[in-house]
Design a protein around this motif. Structure first.
Motif, PDB file in Angstrom:
ATOM      1  N   GLY A  70     101.850 121.245 -44.397  1.00 22.17           N
ATOM      2  CA  GLY A  70     101.484 120.188 -43.459  1.00 22.17           C
ATOM      3  C   GLY A  70     102.328 120.204 -42.204  1.00 22.17           C
ATOM      4  N   ILE A  71     103.006 121.323 -41.937  1.00 18.06           N
ATOM      5  CA  ILE A  71     103.859 121.458 -40.752  1.00 18.06           C
ATOM      6  C   ILE A  71     103.074 122.218 -39.687  1.00 18.06           C
ATOM      7  CG2 ILE A  71     105.986 122.484 -39.861  1.00 18.06           C
ATOM      8  CD1 ILE A  71     107.153 122.157 -42.712  1.00 18.06           C
ATOM      9  N   PRO A  72     102.970 121.685 -38.455  1.00 17.01           N
ATOM     10  CA  PRO A  72     102.189 122.357 -37.412  1.00 17.01           C
ATOM     11  C   PRO A  72     102.764 123.731 -37.052  1.00 17.01           C
ATOM     12  CG  PRO A  72     102.637 120.070 -36.812  1.00 17.01           C
ATOM     13  CD  PRO A  72     103.502 120.378 -38.001  1.00 17.01           C
ATOM     14  N   VAL A  73     101.875 124.702 -36.872  1.00 12.48           N
ATOM     15  CA  VAL A  73     102.266 126.050 -36.449  1.00 12.48           C
ATOM     16  C   VAL A  73     101.451 126.427 -35.221  1.00 12.48           C
ATOM     17  CG1 VAL A  73     102.852 126.759 -38.796  1.00 12.48           C
ATOM     18  CG2 VAL A  73     100.540 127.186 -37.940  1.00 12.48           C
ATOM     19  N   THR A  74     101.867 127.473 -34.543  1.00 14.70           N
ATOM     20  CA  THR A  74     101.074 127.967 -33.419  1.00 14.70           C
ATOM     21  C   THR A  74      99.719 128.458 -33.946  1.00 14.70           C
ATOM     22  OG1 THR A  74     102.203 130.089 -33.697  1.00 14.70           O
ATOM     23  CG2 THR A  74     103.031 128.638 -31.984  1.00 14.70           C
ATOM     24  N   PRO A  75      98.624 128.153 -33.249  1.00 15.13           N
ATOM     25  CA  PRO A  75      97.306 128.636 -33.693  1.00 15.13           C
ATOM     26  C   PRO A  75      97.296 130.152 -33.833  1.00 15.13           C
ATOM     27  CG  PRO A  75      97.074 127.009 -31.953  1.00 15.13           C
ATOM     28  CD  PRO A  75      98.535 127.333 -32.028  1.00 15.13           C
ATOM     29  N   PHE A  76      96.658 130.664 -34.904  1.00  9.88           N
ATOM     30  CA  PHE A  76      96.711 132.105 -35.179  1.00  9.88           C
ATOM     31  C   PHE A  76      95.458 132.547 -35.915  1.00  9.88           C
ATOM     32  CE2 PHE A  76      98.101 130.215 -39.098  1.00  9.88           C
ATOM     33  CZ  PHE A  76      97.687 131.081 -40.096  1.00  9.88           C
ATOM     34  N   ALA A  77      95.268 133.869 -35.942  1.00  9.03           N
ATOM     35  CA  ALA A  77      94.196 134.479 -36.720  1.00  9.03           C
ATOM     36  C   ALA A  77      94.668 135.855 -37.182  1.00  9.03           C
ATOM     37  CB  ALA A  77      92.925 134.610 -35.890  1.00  9.03           C
ATOM     38  N   ARG A  78      94.275 136.227 -38.379  1.00  7.51           N
ATOM     39  CA  ARG A  78      94.581 137.569 -38.873  1.00  7.51           C
ATOM     40  C   ARG A  78      93.714 138.588 -38.137  1.00  7.51           C
ATOM     41  NH1 ARG A  78      96.263 138.360 -44.875  1.00  7.51           N
ATOM     42  NH2 ARG A  78      97.171 136.360 -45.486  1.00  7.51           N
ATOM     43  N   VAL A  79      94.297 139.776 -37.881  1.00  8.71           N
ATOM     44  CA  VAL A  79      93.558 140.888 -37.264  1.00  8.71           C
ATOM     45  C   VAL A  79      93.914 142.149 -38.051  1.00  8.71           C
ATOM     46  CG1 VAL A  79      93.209 142.276 -35.192  1.00  8.71           C
ATOM     47  CG2 VAL A  79      93.580 139.817 -34.976  1.00  8.71           C
ATOM     48  N   ASP A  80      92.977 142.617 -38.871  1.00 12.10           N
ATOM     49  CA  ASP A  80      93.250 143.784 -39.709  1.00 12.10           C
ATOM     50  C   ASP A  80      92.764 145.094 -39.100  1.00 12.10           C
ATOM     51  OD1 ASP A  80      94.523 142.334 -41.766  1.00 12.10           O
ATOM     52  OD2 ASP A  80      92.582 141.729 -42.583  1.00 12.10           O
ATOM     53  N   THR A  81      91.829 145.007 -38.158  1.00 12.85           N
ATOM     54  CA  THR A  81      91.325 146.201 -37.475  1.00 12.85           C
ATOM     55  C   THR A  81      91.144 145.880 -36.000  1.00 12.85           C
ATOM     56  OG1 THR A  81      88.977 145.673 -37.736  1.00 12.85           O
ATOM     57  CG2 THR A  81      90.047 146.851 -39.565  1.00 12.85           C
ATOM     58  N   GLY A  82      91.072 146.925 -35.185  1.00 14.14           N
ATOM     59  CA  GLY A  82      90.874 146.726 -33.759  1.00 14.14           C
ATOM     60  C   GLY A  82      89.586 146.011 -33.437  1.00 14.14           C
ATOM     61  N   GLU A  83      88.561 146.210 -34.296  1.00 14.63           N
ATOM     62  CA  GLU A  83      87.268 145.580 -34.061  1.00 14.63           C
ATOM     63  C   GLU A  83      87.309 144.061 -34.248  1.00 14.63           C
ATOM     64  OE1 GLU A  83      87.729 148.287 -35.981  1.00 14.63           O
ATOM     65  OE2 GLU A  83      87.014 149.687 -34.423  1.00 14.63           O
ATOM     66  N   GLU A  84      88.344 143.550 -34.910  1.00 17.02           N
ATOM     67  CA  GLU A  84      88.431 142.116 -35.190  1.00 17.02           C
ATOM     68  C   GLU A  84      89.112 141.323 -34.075  1.00 17.02           C
ATOM     69  OE1 GLU A  84      90.302 141.577 -38.962  1.00 17.02           O
ATOM     70  OE2 GLU A  84      88.808 142.745 -40.056  1.00 17.02           O
TER      71      GLU A  84
END
Length: 357
Positions: free
Chosen positions: A115-129
């Protein structure tokens, strides 16, 4: 609880290991440092050394036999090495902490679940993502390798018009995390210690100034409202508790202001003593290094009281040649790390100044 004259094993022989060993000697402990680099700065100040690769199980076995407890000085120690040793001697902090914090995506998810705020993020496993991740996170954003990046290494900024294929190549085509570029007011860190008994002590919130992605100056206390400093302490304590942590850790955060409200976003966890806590050697009643030694030895923590307004300046690369000038500055304390070669971007020492409030 370890008795004085016990031996503490330290994985890693850099300046953090050196300063840990110096603090341990002050409390009557011996240290045995394990590192692959024969020129490791920590070797100069310890009882015994082992020069071997972290995958050398024979050397690790002999090292474990010679020590009473094991700790580590940096985040990129192979988690497998720590796990191997933990079957032989206590390893603190727990190697599972390394496994979580060595992967930026897993670390962010761990903090967010608290429940602690973090910087918005997304996983990127390949260059196409990358393109889909940008749709979720927005631009500008920072593409970072999920593992083994530090001091700005393994990352690149993506802006409007950036070549996404080139960005992927720039980080080596490795599994990555895309983080929103945060317009922050300031960067801060909380350095917290947690004992084997669950006691938590936090140092005062530190404000950090980076240059070329490397910490240059830390100032204490941070210029933030009291409630923000209190929240930073709460965050540091909550993460330490969630890890069932033993030792010192640092939580790096951004101070952001949205619609007139000031809040904190967690950027990264360092499961070890931290550069932004170096001011505590001269500027606090107990240093972060002594706190860490106390914790892993099973001793009570010290009460962390600041001695005044403090400023710590890193000596980076050729700046170390200016140490003579710093020696003439009244009240300045010079700490040199004993590294033979000054390279651009390499931390060679630091200077602490303590001022009246």
């Amino acid at each position: 609880m370890l008795k004085p004259d016990s031996t503490i094993g330290i994985l890693g022989g850099g300046q953090l290991g050196r300063m840990l060993a110096l603090a341990a000697a002050q409390l009557g402990f011996k240290c045995h440092v394990f590192a692959p680099n024969p020129d490791a700065p920590a070797f100069d100040v310890v009882h015994r050394v082992t020069v071997a690769d972290y995958a050398d199980t024979g050397a690790l076995d002999r090292f474990a036999t010679d020590v009473d407890v094991i700790t580590y000085e940096f985040k990129t120690i192979p988690a497998e090495t720590a796990m191997f040793l933990s079957a032989r001697k206590p390893v603190l902090p727990d190697p599972q902490v390394l496994a979580i914090t060595q992967d930026r995506a897993i670390e962010k998810e761990f903090v967010a679940k608290l429940g602690i705020p973090v910087t918005p993020f997304a996983r990127v496993d390949t260059g196409e993502e990358i393109a889909a991740a940008l749709d979720r996170v927005g631009r500008p954003a920072v593409l970072k390798t999920r593992r083994f990046g530090y001091d700005g290494k393994g990352q690149t900024t993506i802006r409007v018009g950036s070549d996404l294929d080139a960005a992927w190549r720039e980080i080596g085509g490795q599994p990555a995390i895309l983080e929103a570029f945060i317009p922050f007011d300031r960067e801060v860190s909380i350095v917290a210690a947690r004992s084997r008994a669950g006691e938590v002590e936090c140092f005062d919130l530190t404000e950090n100034e980076h240059r070329d992605h490397i910490l240059k100056v830390s100032r204490v206390p941070a210029n933030v409202p009291t409630e923000v400093a209190d929240e930073a302490r709460r965050i540091g304590g909550a993460i330490a508790e969630a890890f069932n942590y033993v030792g010192v850790l640092a939580v790096e955060m951004f101070v952001v202001r949205t619609d007139g409200v000031t809040r904190l976003l967690v950027n990264e966890i360092a499961p070890r003593v931290h550069n932004s806590g170096h001011w505590t050697i001269d500027g606090a009643s107990v240093s972060q290094f002594e706190q860490h030694v106390r914790a892993v030895a099973g001793w009570p923590l010290g009460k962390a009281r600041r001695r005044g307004r403090v400023e710590m300046t890193n000596l980076i690369g050729a700046e170390v040649d200016d140490y003579i000038r710093w020696l003439t500055v009244p009240g300045a304390s010079v700490h040199l790390y004993g590294k033979a070669h000054a390279r651009p971007g390499r931390k060679m020492g630091h200077v602490t100044q303590v001022f009246d409030e």
